[in-house]
Design a protein around this motif. Sequence first.
Motif, PDB file in Angstrom:
ATOM      1  N   GLY A 267       0.818  -1.219   0.000  1.00  0.00           N
ATOM      2  CA  GLY A 267       0.000   0.000   0.000  1.00  0.00           C
ATOM      3  C   GLY A 267       0.846   1.261   0.000  1.00  0.00           C
ATOM      4  N   ASP A 268       0.306   2.345   0.562  1.00  0.00           N
ATOM      5  CA  ASP A 268       0.971   3.646   0.570  1.00  0.00           C
ATOM      6  C   ASP A 268       2.273   3.614   1.367  1.00  0.00           C
ATOM      7  N   SER A 269       3.188   4.524   1.002  1.00  0.00           N
ATOM      8  CA  SER A 269       4.459   4.604   1.710  1.00  0.00           C
ATOM      9  C   SER A 269       4.708   6.029   2.205  1.00  0.00           C
ATOM     10  N   ILE A 270       5.639   6.152   3.149  1.00  0.00           N
ATOM     11  CA  ILE A 270       6.067   7.452   3.653  1.00  0.00           C
ATOM     12  C   ILE A 270       7.573   7.554   3.476  1.00  0.00           C
TER      13      ILE A 270
ATOM     14  N   LEU B 154       3.755   1.018   8.874  1.00  0.00           N
ATOM     15  CA  LEU B 154       4.793   0.868   9.895  1.00  0.00           C
ATOM     16  C   LEU B 154       4.847   2.056  10.849  1.00  0.00           C
ATOM     17  N   ASP B 155       4.338   3.190  10.418  1.00  0.00           N
ATOM     18  CA  ASP B 155       4.335   4.390  11.253  1.00  0.00           C
ATOM     19  C   ASP B 155       3.409   4.249  12.460  1.00  0.00           C
ATOM     20  N   ASP B 156       2.514   3.281  12.440  1.00  0.00           N
ATOM     21  CA  ASP B 156       1.542   3.078  13.520  1.00  0.00           C
ATOM     22  C   ASP B 156       2.057   2.172  14.631  1.00  0.00           C
ATOM     23  N   TYR B 157       3.253   1.630  14.487  1.00  0.00           N
ATOM     24  CA  TYR B 157       3.759   0.637  15.441  1.00  0.00           C
ATOM     25  C   TYR B 157       5.044   1.105  16.121  1.00  0.00           C
ATOM     26  N   ASP B 158       5.232   0.660  17.354  1.00  0.00           N
ATOM     27  CA  ASP B 158       6.441   0.994  18.109  1.00  0.00           C
ATOM     28  C   ASP B 158       7.575   0.016  17.827  1.00  0.00           C
ATOM     29  N   ALA B 159       7.242  -1.201  17.414  1.00  0.00           N
ATOM     30  CA  ALA B 159       8.266  -2.223  17.177  1.00  0.00           C
ATOM     31  C   ALA B 159       7.812  -3.163  16.071  1.00  0.00           C
TER      32      ALA B 159
END
Length: 78
Positions: free
Chosen positions: A29-32, A48-53
């Motif tokens: 999907g989308d990337s940053i 991946l921005d939504d997770y701490d690890a």
Amino acid sequence: MNSAQGVAKSIGLNKICDELKCEIIDLTGDSIQVKTKQAWQLHISKKLDDYDAIINLCKMKTHALTGFTGAIKNLFGC
């Protein structure tokens, strides 16, 4: 069910994740863009921005050029 969840179910990983209360996510999907110290740009899955690890599991195998491959390609393209 996406392909990551399908594979997890077929090998029994989803049961382990249920016990440990962790989640299997599909990184398509989308990337940053992530800022790095190097001159190149790094783009990763927006999810991946939504997770701490992140736990990256690898298959134990060897390769003629590297000796041990570990998880070298697991996150390629995430």
